[in-house]
Design a protein around this motif. Structure first.
Motif, PDB file in Angstrom:
ATOM      1  N   THR A  42      -4.563  -4.545  -6.307  1.00 51.03           N
ATOM      2  CA  THR A  42      -3.664  -4.005  -5.058  1.00 51.03           C
ATOM      3  C   THR A  42      -3.626  -4.799  -3.916  1.00 51.03           C
ATOM      4  O   THR A  42      -5.282  -5.363  -3.620  1.00 51.03           O
ATOM      5  CB  THR A  42      -4.258  -2.873  -4.247  1.00 51.03           C
ATOM      6  N   VAL A  43      -2.627  -5.537  -3.714  1.00 56.58           N
ATOM      7  CA  VAL A  43      -2.642  -7.327  -3.016  1.00 56.58           C
ATOM      8  C   VAL A  43      -2.115  -6.394  -1.424  1.00 56.58           C
ATOM      9  O   VAL A  43      -0.955  -6.298  -1.017  1.00 56.58           O
ATOM     10  CB  VAL A  43      -1.757  -7.551  -3.785  1.00 56.58           C
ATOM     11  N   HIS A  44      -2.211  -6.881  -0.210  1.00 57.55           N
ATOM     12  CA  HIS A  44      -2.150  -5.818   0.983  1.00 57.55           C
ATOM     13  C   HIS A  44      -1.025  -6.942   1.391  1.00 57.55           C
ATOM     14  O   HIS A  44      -0.598  -7.653   2.577  1.00 57.55           O
ATOM     15  CB  HIS A  44      -3.188  -6.041   2.425  1.00 57.55           C
ATOM     16  N   VAL A  45      -0.058  -7.507   0.908  1.00 58.50           N
ATOM     17  CA  VAL A  45       1.007  -8.228   1.058  1.00 58.50           C
ATOM     18  C   VAL A  45       2.287  -6.951   0.829  1.00 58.50           C
ATOM     19  O   VAL A  45       2.304  -6.799  -0.515  1.00 58.50           O
ATOM     20  CB  VAL A  45       1.313  -9.465   1.130  1.00 58.50           C
ATOM     21  N   PRO A  46       3.897  -7.680   1.194  1.00 57.68           N
ATOM     22  CA  PRO A  46       4.403  -6.684   0.658  1.00 57.68           C
ATOM     23  C   PRO A  46       5.311  -7.899  -1.249  1.00 57.68           C
ATOM     24  O   PRO A  46       4.577  -9.050  -0.788  1.00 57.68           O
ATOM     25  CB  PRO A  46       5.938  -6.859   1.388  1.00 57.68           C
ATOM     26  N   SER A  47       5.912  -7.146  -1.746  1.00 58.99           N
ATOM     27  CA  SER A  47       5.571  -7.815  -3.202  1.00 58.99           C
ATOM     28  C   SER A  47       6.358  -8.179  -3.735  1.00 58.99           C
ATOM     29  O   SER A  47       6.084  -9.853  -3.946  1.00 58.99           O
ATOM     30  CB  SER A  47       6.169  -6.396  -4.150  1.00 58.99           C
ATOM     31  N   ALA A  48       7.688  -9.129  -2.699  1.00 57.96           N
ATOM     32  CA  ALA A  48       8.831  -9.789  -2.068  1.00 57.96           C
ATOM     33  C   ALA A  48       7.691 -10.994  -1.964  1.00 57.96           C
ATOM     34  O   ALA A  48       8.026 -12.294  -2.632  1.00 57.96           O
ATOM     35  CB  ALA A  48       9.330  -9.697  -1.412  1.00 57.96           C
ATOM     36  N   ARG A  49       6.334 -11.006  -1.116  1.00 56.59           N
ATOM     37  CA  ARG A  49       6.069 -12.326  -1.038  1.00 56.59           C
ATOM     38  C   ARG A  49       5.346 -12.632  -0.848  1.00 56.59           C
ATOM     39  O   ARG A  49       4.625 -13.490  -1.686  1.00 56.59           O
ATOM     40  CB  ARG A  49       5.239 -11.715   0.382  1.00 56.59           C
ATOM     41  N   LEU A  50       4.199 -11.586  -2.491  1.00 56.30           N
ATOM     42  CA  LEU A  50       3.472 -11.798  -3.079  1.00 56.30           C
ATOM     43  C   LEU A  50       4.674 -12.916  -4.828  1.00 56.30           C
ATOM     44  O   LEU A  50       3.650 -13.634  -5.089  1.00 56.30           O
ATOM     45  CB  LEU A  50       2.561 -10.772  -4.173  1.00 56.30           C
ATOM     46  N   ASP A  90       4.648  -5.012  -8.798  1.00 52.74           N
ATOM     47  CA  ASP A  90       4.762  -3.793  -8.543  1.00 52.74           C
ATOM     48  C   ASP A  90       4.750  -3.057  -7.046  1.00 52.74           C
ATOM     49  O   ASP A  90       3.605  -3.845  -6.142  1.00 52.74           O
ATOM     50  CB  ASP A  90       4.375  -2.657  -9.398  1.00 52.74           C
ATOM     51  N   GLU A  91       5.505  -2.459  -6.743  1.00 55.54           N
ATOM     52  CA  GLU A  91       4.925  -2.081  -5.247  1.00 55.54           C
ATOM     53  C   GLU A  91       4.842  -1.030  -4.914  1.00 55.54           C
ATOM     54  O   GLU A  91       3.987  -0.094  -6.194  1.00 55.54           O
ATOM     55  CB  GLU A  91       6.900  -0.953  -4.354  1.00 55.54           C
ATOM     56  N   GLY A  92       3.666  -0.809  -3.811  1.00 58.85           N
ATOM     57  CA  GLY A  92       2.400  -0.757  -3.902  1.00 58.85           C
ATOM     58  C   GLY A  92       2.314   1.159  -3.036  1.00 58.85           C
ATOM     59  O   GLY A  92       3.682   1.355  -2.577  1.00 58.85           O
ATOM     60  N   GLU A  93       1.628   1.501  -2.831  1.00 59.16           N
ATOM     61  CA  GLU A  93       1.245   2.710  -2.256  1.00 59.16           C
ATOM     62  C   GLU A  93       1.650   2.312  -1.013  1.00 59.16           C
ATOM     63  O   GLU A  93       2.826   3.793  -0.113  1.00 59.16           O
ATOM     64  CB  GLU A  93       0.092   3.974  -3.218  1.00 59.16           C
ATOM     65  N   ASP A  94       0.378   2.019  -0.917  1.00 59.96           N
ATOM     66  CA  ASP A  94       0.980   1.514   1.071  1.00 59.96           C
ATOM     67  C   ASP A  94       2.472   0.876   1.289  1.00 59.96           C
ATOM     68  O   ASP A  94       2.643  -0.322   1.229  1.00 59.96           O
ATOM     69  CB  ASP A  94      -0.224   2.152   1.935  1.00 59.96           C
ATOM     70  N   ALA A  95       2.912   1.252   2.693  1.00 58.04           N
ATOM     71  CA  ALA A  95       3.410   0.096   2.921  1.00 58.04           C
ATOM     72  C   ALA A  95       2.689  -0.976   3.119  1.00 58.04           C
ATOM     73  O   ALA A  95       1.824  -1.380   3.343  1.00 58.04           O
ATOM     74  CB  ALA A  95       4.164   0.380   4.267  1.00 58.04           C
ATOM     75  N   GLY A  96       3.486  -2.541   2.886  1.00 57.46           N
ATOM     76  CA  GLY A  96       3.060  -4.115   2.853  1.00 57.46           C
ATOM     77  C   GLY A  96       1.650  -4.180   1.634  1.00 57.46           C
ATOM     78  O   GLY A  96       1.483  -5.018   1.452  1.00 57.46           O
ATOM     79  N   THR A  97       2.137  -2.835   1.086  1.00 60.26           N
ATOM     80  CA  THR A  97       1.530  -3.485  -0.019  1.00 60.26           C
ATOM     81  C   THR A  97       1.732  -3.099  -1.380  1.00 60.26           C
ATOM     82  O   THR A  97       2.824  -3.107  -1.448  1.00 60.26           O
ATOM     83  CB  THR A  97      -0.328  -2.558  -0.642  1.00 60.26           C
TER      84      THR A  97
END
Length: 136
Positions: A9-17, A93-100
């Motif tokens: 899990t990465v704590h940035v929006p998916s588009a940023r990663l 993929d989109e994370g479970e929490d906003a911004g992840t």
């Protein structure tokens, strides 16, 4: 042949990663042995790595590879011609929490063992640290 897969899990929006990963010049910031990457026309890249083989002196090696960015579905595919049949895929993929988001990397290689698993975890951790640091 061996198949490996791991996620983080990465704590940035998916588009940023995805944008970070799609820029192949970032590779040395999260792949510890890579010292340079030079993109060429199309998907071709030249990479240089500093290696420390068990049966030879440490050295810099340069090889050709390709990295294909697949915008739809946020994935990257790569391969390096070698006797190890090394290739892989990264998917964001989109994370479970906003911004992840969730990054999954799959590898296919003739190498086997804990060293491959360790380097996969090392790469995932390096990506997470690098992109989260840039985001701050």
């Amino acid at each position: 042949m061996a198949e490996y897969s791991d996620s983080i899990t990465v704590h940035v929006p998916s588009a940023r990663l995805f944008a970070y990963l799609a820029d192949v010049e970032h590779l040395p910031s999260y792949m510890p042995r890579l010292t340079s990457v030079h993109p060429h026309e199309g998907d071709q890249v030249t990479v240089t790595a500093h290696i420390e083989p068990a049966d030879a002196p440490e050295q810099d090696v340069t090889s050709e590879a390709w990295v294909h960015v697949v915008e739809e579905g946020k994935s990257l595919e790569w391969a390096a011609p070698s006797p190890h049949d090394y290739r892989g895929r990264a998917h964001v993929d989109e994370g479970e929490d906003a911004g992840t988001c969730r990054l999954t990397v799959e590898l296919h290689t003739r190498h086997t063992g804990e060293q491959v698993e360790h380097r996969l975890k090392e790469a995932l951790s390096g990506i997470k640290q690098a992109v989260e640091k840039v985001e701050r």
